[in-house]
Design a protein around this motif. Structure first.
Motif, PDB file in Angstrom:
ATOM      1  N   LEU A 180      39.133  40.821 131.425  1.00  0.00           N
ATOM      2  CA  LEU A 180      39.874  39.748 131.397  1.00  0.00           C
ATOM      3  C   LEU A 180      39.351  39.537 132.656  1.00  0.00           C
ATOM      4  CD1 LEU A 180      42.592  39.134 131.832  1.00  0.00           C
ATOM      5  CD2 LEU A 180      43.106  40.877 133.488  1.00  0.00           C
ATOM      6  N   VAL A 181      38.845  38.232 132.186  1.00  0.00           N
ATOM      7  CA  VAL A 181      38.353  36.945 133.233  1.00  0.00           C
ATOM      8  C   VAL A 181      38.477  36.506 134.651  1.00  0.00           C
ATOM      9  CG1 VAL A 181      36.385  35.003 133.368  1.00  0.00           C
ATOM     10  CG2 VAL A 181      37.136  36.527 130.969  1.00  0.00           C
ATOM     11  N   TYR A 232      46.070  41.551 121.202  1.00  0.00           N
ATOM     12  CA  TYR A 232      45.384  42.070 122.940  1.00  0.00           C
ATOM     13  C   TYR A 232      45.071  43.046 123.279  1.00  0.00           C
ATOM     14  CZ  TYR A 232      47.545  36.915 123.044  1.00  0.00           C
ATOM     15  OH  TYR A 232      47.535  35.271 123.489  1.00  0.00           O
ATOM     16  N   ARG A 233      43.855  42.765 124.746  1.00  0.00           N
ATOM     17  CA  ARG A 233      44.045  44.634 124.506  1.00  0.00           C
ATOM     18  C   ARG A 233      45.185  44.964 125.464  1.00  0.00           C
ATOM     19  NH1 ARG A 233      38.825  45.008 128.207  1.00  0.00           N
ATOM     20  NH2 ARG A 233      39.399  47.078 127.697  1.00  0.00           N
ATOM     21  N   LEU A 244      46.528  32.426 133.208  1.00  0.00           N
ATOM     22  CA  LEU A 244      45.548  33.561 132.672  1.00  0.00           C
ATOM     23  C   LEU A 244      45.544  33.580 131.245  1.00  0.00           C
ATOM     24  CD1 LEU A 244      45.342  36.197 132.709  1.00  0.00           C
ATOM     25  CD2 LEU A 244      48.034  37.116 132.884  1.00  0.00           C
ATOM     26  N   ARG A 245      44.396  34.006 130.625  1.00  0.00           N
ATOM     27  CA  ARG A 245      44.076  34.480 129.040  1.00  0.00           C
ATOM     28  C   ARG A 245      43.906  35.376 129.185  1.00  0.00           C
ATOM     29  NH1 ARG A 245      47.094  30.331 129.088  1.00  0.00           N
ATOM     30  NH2 ARG A 245      46.877  27.942 128.855  1.00  0.00           N
ATOM     31  N   LEU A 246      44.153  36.253 128.003  1.00  0.00           N
ATOM     32  CA  LEU A 246      44.567  37.735 128.456  1.00  0.00           C
ATOM     33  C   LEU A 246      43.565  38.047 127.315  1.00  0.00           C
ATOM     34  CD1 LEU A 246      48.403  39.182 127.910  1.00  0.00           C
ATOM     35  CD2 LEU A 246      45.397  39.713 129.423  1.00  0.00           C
ATOM     36  N   PRO A 247      42.256  38.569 127.409  1.00  0.00           N
ATOM     37  CA  PRO A 247      41.447  38.578 126.173  1.00  0.00           C
ATOM     38  C   PRO A 247      42.027  39.619 124.753  1.00  0.00           C
ATOM     39  CG  PRO A 247      40.982  40.018 128.256  1.00  0.00           C
ATOM     40  CD  PRO A 247      42.032  39.345 128.378  1.00  0.00           C
ATOM     41  N   LEU A 248      41.104  38.866 123.753  1.00  0.00           N
ATOM     42  CA  LEU A 248      41.505  39.302 122.042  1.00  0.00           C
ATOM     43  C   LEU A 248      40.990  40.530 121.841  1.00  0.00           C
ATOM     44  CD1 LEU A 248      41.971  35.816 120.408  1.00  0.00           C
ATOM     45  CD2 LEU A 248      43.888  37.283 121.215  1.00  0.00           C
TER      46      LEU A 248
END
Length: 117
Positions: free
Chosen positions: A37-38, A64-65, A55-59
């Motif tokens: 999560l950046v 998604y995680r 908010l952009r959740l990592p794939l």
């Protein structure tokens, strides 16, 4: 001509097999580090609408995680519960102040009591 095509086909199949299997000491497809999560939600202030929209959740492999999603949902849920509690407290205080203002100190006196004094 047939012999040339047969040799070319064997060379291509062998090359693809070595590329997939990873011939040699180094890996052809190295293991990628998982995305993190950046830009997490702010910890120094309440979460706002702009924070949620940005908010952009990592794939991950299958979407998604889960750990990141659970963390974000827990944080937003706690913030909403805190805001709901504060809103209920403020509405209760406002209702009490309005009741006191409407009723006033003479609310329970009979209208004819002042004349008898």
């Amino acid at each position: 001509m047939f012999l040339f095509l047969l040799i070319a086909m064997v060379v291509v199949v062998a090359s693809v097999t070595l590329a997939v299997v990873g011939g040699g000491d180094r890996e052809v497809l190295p293991e990628a580090a998982p995305e993190l999560l950046v830009d997490p939600l702010p910890t120094t202030r309440p979460v706002g609408r702009a924070d949620i929209e940005a908010l952009r959740l990592p794939l991950a492999l299958r979407g998604y995680r889960m750990a990141d999603v659970d963390e974000v949902l827990a944080r937003v849920g706690a913030e909403l519960a805190e805001r709901d509690s504060r809103i209920a407290e403020l509405e209760s205080t406002l209702a009490g102040a309005q009741a006191a203002a409407v009723g006033g100190p003479d609310l329970f006196k009979n209208p004819g009591e002042e004349d008898r004094r």
